[in-house]
Design an enzyme around this catalytic site. Structure first.
Site, mmCIF file in Angstrom:
data_model
loop_
_atom_site.group_PDB
_atom_site.id
_atom_site.type_symbol
_atom_site.label_atom_id
_atom_site.label_comp_id
_atom_site.label_asym_id
_atom_site.label_seq_id
_atom_site.Cartn_x
_atom_site.Cartn_y
_atom_site.Cartn_z
ATOM 1 N N ASP A 88 -27.351 23.537 -6.898
ATOM 2 C CA ASP A 88 -28.757 23.526 -6.482
ATOM 3 C C ASP A 88 -29.318 24.937 -6.337
ATOM 4 O O ASP A 88 -28.646 25.823 -5.788
ATOM 5 C CB ASP A 88 -28.869 22.868 -5.098
ATOM 6 N N GLU A 120 -35.978 21.383 -7.431
ATOM 7 C CA GLU A 120 -36.867 20.309 -6.987
ATOM 8 C C GLU A 120 -38.288 20.524 -7.480
ATOM 9 O O GLU A 120 -38.749 21.675 -7.577
ATOM 10 C CB GLU A 120 -36.865 20.238 -5.446
ATOM 11 N N GLU A 187 -35.001 10.731 -5.901
ATOM 12 C CA GLU A 187 -34.525 10.532 -4.526
ATOM 13 C C GLU A 187 -35.564 9.792 -3.688
ATOM 14 O O GLU A 187 -36.768 10.070 -3.783
ATOM 15 C CB GLU A 187 -34.203 11.891 -3.863
HETATM 16 O O1 KIV Z 1 -28.740 18.594 -1.970
HETATM 17 C C1 KIV Z 1 -28.314 17.491 -2.321
HETATM 18 O O2 KIV Z 1 -27.252 17.019 -1.885
HETATM 19 C C2 KIV Z 1 -29.118 16.730 -3.263
HETATM 20 C C3 KIV Z 1 -28.740 15.297 -3.467
HETATM 21 C C4 KIV Z 1 -29.150 14.522 -2.296
HETATM 22 C C5 KIV Z 1 -29.290 14.755 -4.732
HETATM 23 O O3 KIV Z 1 -30.042 17.236 -3.821
#
Ligand code: KIV
Length: 269
Positions: A88, A120, A187
């Site tokens: 991420d 995101e 989500e």
């Molecule tokens: O940060 C995370 O764990 C996520 C998942 C919930 C998809 O983005």
């Protein structure tokens, strides 16, 4: 041949090709040894910024720094052999401009060895997604409930309850697919909307609190293991690690107090 050269991981095109096929299995992981277990079953593993809340006790993902993502990303890459690893991009590292996003995404990929990044946002991030993909950075998008925007959204609220918002969500998914994302996490979205989006776009949708009809599913590992003090309602819990750890620690504390450890003779005989 080096050890790294022997590792054959699931690739981004292999995930993209699973659209409408066998459901894609994924979980989050932040830690080398648990990732090694998840690696036996998952097509991709997400080093999610949820680690800020799950591992570090933060109230939201907003405060997660880039270096923390890189540190956990490295651990997960080290612990795994098979799954595609997606890391991420934390809040504040990609929204400002495609150039800033490229710099930080390249840093994540170079320093962790992961195979893709996730960010995101829907239509508003399309230009950035296109910019990154054109320059060799595979991007997984994330729309619907986007926790990094929870302050704007007024909390962690299921999206699409009001049908008048559906077109905007459908447009977000279409925009990230057209921009070149290889998959999109949906989500916290009402089921019929997530199912509809899944039929409308040509990249895999990965649901979390969305619809069983998505092309794949993801959960936060600690949620499905019963390790977090609070678990979202939509999560099917497969283990009870929280109570197991508590019981083990209680028994250990009793043993310490009772001096109930094996003697040196018992250990080495
Ligand atoms: O940060 C995370 O764990 C996520 C998942 C919930 C998809 O983005």
């Amino acid at each position: 041949m080096s050890t790294q050269a022997q590792i054959r991981r699931t690739t981004v095109p292999q995930i993209a090709k699973r659209k409408g096929g066998e459901p894609i299995v994924s979980l989050t992981s932040y830690h080398a040894h648990t990732a090694a277990i998840v690696d036996k079953f998952a097509d991709f593993i997400l080093v999610g910024d949820s680690l800020g809340m799950v591992m570090h006790g933060m109230e939201s993902t907003v405060g997660v720094p880039l270096d923390l993502m890189i540190m956990h990303g490295k651990a997960v890459v080290r612990g795994t052999q098979k799954a595609l690893i997606v890391v991420d991009m934390p809040f504040g590292t990609y929204e400002e401009s495609p150039q800033v996003a490229f710099r930080n995404a390249a840093k994540i990929m170079k320093e962790t060895g992961c195979g893709a990044v996730k960010l995101e946002g829907g239509a508003r991030m399309a230009e950035t997604i296109h910019f990154l993909v054109e320059r060799g950075i595979p991007v997984m998008a994330h729309t619907g409930l986007t926790p990094q925007s929870s302050h704007v959204m007024g909390g962690f609220k299921t999206q699409g309850r009001d049908e008048s918002s559906w077109d905007a969500h459908r447009e977000d998914a279409r925009a990230v697919a057209e921009a070149g994302a290889f998959a999109v996490v949906l989500e916290g979205m009402v089921e019929p909307l997530a199912a509809k989006i899944t039929t409308e776009i040509d990249i895999p949708t990965i649901g979390i609190g969305a619809s069983k009809d998505c092309d794949g599913q993801i959960l936060v590992l600690e949620d499905m293991l019963g390790l977090n003090p609070w678990t979202p309602k939509f999560v099917k819990v497969y283990g009870q690690l929280g109570p197991m750890i508590e019981d083990s620690v209680r028994r250990y504390a009793e043993d310490v107090k009772n001096r109930a450890f094996p003697t040196e003779e018992e250990i080495y005989r």
